[in-house]
Design a protein around this motif. Structure first.
Motif, short mmCIF file in Angstrom:
data_model
loop_
_atom_site.label_atom_id
_atom_site.label_comp_id
_atom_site.label_asym_id
_atom_site.label_seq_id
_atom_site.Cartn_x
_atom_site.Cartn_y
_atom_site.Cartn_z
N SER A 2 -2.04 13.00 0.58
CA SER A 2 -1.89 13.10 2.11
C SER A 2 -1.10 11.75 2.28
CB SER A 2 -3.03 12.65 2.63
OG SER A 2 -3.78 11.67 2.37
N ILE A 3 -0.45 11.46 3.71
CA ILE A 3 0.09 10.43 4.27
C ILE A 3 -0.46 9.33 3.94
CG2 ILE A 3 1.60 9.58 6.14
CD1 ILE A 3 2.18 12.56 6.87
N GLU A 4 -1.80 9.32 4.38
CA GLU A 4 -2.62 8.20 4.39
C GLU A 4 -2.57 7.46 2.98
OE1 GLU A 4 -4.11 11.05 5.60
OE2 GLU A 4 -3.76 10.63 7.74
N LEU A 5 -2.94 8.53 1.74
CA LEU A 5 -2.91 7.97 0.59
C LEU A 5 -1.58 7.62 0.03
CD1 LEU A 5 -4.64 7.97 -2.10
CD2 LEU A 5 -3.76 10.33 -2.45
N GLN A 6 -0.38 8.16 0.58
CA GLN A 6 0.70 7.50 0.14
C GLN A 6 1.15 6.19 0.93
OE1 GLN A 6 3.70 10.49 1.07
NE2 GLN A 6 2.91 11.79 -0.28
N ASN A 7 0.49 6.20 2.23
CA ASN A 7 0.53 4.75 3.00
C ASN A 7 -0.09 3.72 2.16
OD1 ASN A 7 2.68 5.62 4.83
ND2 ASN A 7 1.18 6.19 6.24
N SER A 8 -1.27 3.81 1.67
CA SER A 8 -2.01 2.99 1.34
C SER A 8 -1.58 2.52 0.00
CB SER A 8 -3.43 3.54 1.02
OG SER A 8 -3.68 4.43 0.16
N SER A 9 -0.93 3.47 -0.98
CA SER A 9 -0.36 3.15 -2.21
C SER A 9 0.93 2.01 -2.03
CB SER A 9 0.31 4.40 -2.84
OG SER A 9 0.75 4.36 -4.03
N LEU A 10 1.70 2.56 -0.82
CA LEU A 10 2.66 1.77 -0.56
C LEU A 10 2.24 0.35 -0.12
CD1 LEU A 10 5.14 4.13 1.29
CD2 LEU A 10 5.66 3.24 -0.83
N LYS A 11 1.24 0.12 0.63
CA LYS A 11 0.81 -1.19 1.09
C LYS A 11 0.40 -2.14 -0.18
CE LYS A 11 -0.68 0.01 5.97
NZ LYS A 11 -1.83 0.42 6.75
N ARG A 12 -0.27 -1.22 -0.99
CA ARG A 12 -0.66 -1.95 -2.26
C ARG A 12 0.33 -2.30 -3.01
NH1 ARG A 12 -1.25 0.47 -6.91
NH2 ARG A 12 -1.43 2.48 -5.70
N LEU A 13 1.53 -1.59 -3.24
CA LEU A 13 2.54 -2.03 -3.84
C LEU A 13 3.35 -3.19 -3.27
CD1 LEU A 13 4.02 1.43 -4.95
CD2 LEU A 13 2.95 -0.51 -6.55
N GLU A 14 3.27 -3.17 -1.90
CA GLU A 14 3.88 -4.16 -1.29
C GLU A 14 3.18 -5.50 -1.28
OE1 GLU A 14 4.91 -5.06 3.53
OE2 GLU A 14 5.09 -3.16 2.62
N ILE A 15 2.07 -5.70 -1.36
CA ILE A 15 0.90 -6.87 -1.59
C ILE A 15 1.34 -7.15 -3.08
CG2 ILE A 15 -1.16 -7.62 -1.96
CD1 ILE A 15 -2.00 -5.64 0.41
N GLU A 16 1.47 -6.23 -3.93
CA GLU A 16 1.70 -6.76 -5.34
C GLU A 16 3.01 -7.10 -5.35
OE1 GLU A 16 2.20 -4.25 -9.44
OE2 GLU A 16 0.59 -3.73 -8.14
N ASN A 17 4.08 -6.66 -4.73
CA ASN A 17 5.42 -7.18 -4.74
C ASN A 17 5.54 -8.66 -4.26
OD1 ASN A 17 6.46 -5.08 -6.09
ND2 ASN A 17 7.39 -4.12 -4.16
N GLN A 18 4.73 -9.10 -3.07
CA GLN A 18 4.84 -10.31 -2.49
C GLN A 18 4.05 -11.18 -3.50
OE1 GLN A 18 2.73 -9.49 1.00
NE2 GLN A 18 4.50 -8.59 2.32
N GLY A 19 2.97 -10.75 -4.14
CA GLY A 19 2.38 -11.66 -5.07
C GLY A 19 3.39 -12.20 -6.32
N THR A 20 4.21 -10.93 -6.62
CA THR A 20 5.00 -11.31 -7.82
C THR A 20 6.25 -12.11 -7.35
OG1 THR A 20 4.55 -9.11 -8.57
CG2 THR A 20 6.50 -10.00 -9.48
N ALA A 21 6.61 -12.23 -6.06
CA ALA A 21 7.77 -12.72 -5.50
C ALA A 21 7.11 -14.39 -5.31
CB ALA A 21 7.96 -12.23 -4.03
N ARG A 22 6.09 -14.47 -4.84
CA ARG A 22 5.54 -15.97 -4.92
C ARG A 22 5.47 -16.56 -6.49
NH1 ARG A 22 1.97 -13.67 -1.13
NH2 ARG A 22 0.46 -13.31 -2.74
N ASP A 23 5.04 -15.81 -7.48
CA ASP A 23 5.19 -16.09 -8.67
C ASP A 23 6.45 -16.62 -9.14
OD1 ASP A 23 2.29 -15.84 -8.70
OD2 ASP A 23 2.42 -13.79 -9.83
N LEU A 24 7.39 -15.71 -8.81
CA LEU A 24 8.98 -15.97 -9.24
C LEU A 24 9.60 -17.24 -8.60
CD1 LEU A 24 11.47 -14.94 -10.73
CD2 LEU A 24 11.88 -13.58 -8.74
N GLU A 25 8.96 -17.32 -7.32
CA GLU A 25 9.67 -18.65 -6.61
C GLU A 25 8.94 -19.89 -7.21
OE1 GLU A 25 8.50 -18.28 -2.68
OE2 GLU A 25 9.93 -16.73 -2.03
#
Length: 142
Positions: free
Chosen positions: A83-106
């Motif tokens: 569903s769209i909700e499932l896809q959106n939650s997956s995208l949010k999870r990936l976005e949070i993971e990307n932000q954490g990885t970006a902080r680690d990279l910085e």
């Protein structure tokens, strides 16, 4: 998803090429058939030499590998059940993971810059010490 669809289309096109090439090789290497009650007048078709390579094995491998790639690409496409909700939650999870990885990279980049500054300072100190030593040696020799 568009990239997966493009990959799938490219792979299907490649599979079609394999089929066409396989049929072309079969036509080139096959022996002519004779029809009952039909005699050909004129020069007979020369019997082709046996192929140097095992084209049947080659094209079977290519077609099988391509079919496996097609299956893999189809399985990687999103299900209709998602569903769209499932896809959106997956995208949010990936976005949070990307932000954490970006902080680690910085953090890693900052540590690297500090190390670079320390190394440059150390090299400057070594160079200055070598210059001072050369000057001292010149004065001592005179």
């Amino acid at each position: 998803m568009a990239d997966r669809l493009t990959q799938l289309q490219d792979t299907v096109n490649q599979q079609a090429e394999h089929f066409c090439n396989a049929i072309g090789v079969i036509q080139q290497t096959s022996l002519p058939s004779k029809f009952v009650n039909f005699e050909r007048i004129g020069p007979q078709t020369p019997i082709p030499c046996p192929p140097q390579e095992d084209y049947a094995q080659l094209f079977a491998q290519l077609i099988a590998r391509c079919a496996k790639d097609i299956d893999t690409l189809i399985e990687s496409l999103p299900n209709e059940d998602s569903s769209i909700e499932l896809q959106n939650s997956s995208l949010k999870r990936l976005e949070i993971e990307n932000q954490g990885t970006a902080r680690d990279l910085e953090e890693v980049v900052q540590k690297g810059e500090l190390l670079l500054e320390k190394m440059q300072y150390s090299l400057e100190c070594i160079a200055q010490a070598q210059l001072d030593m050369q000057i001292t040696l010149k004065h001592d020799l005179q």
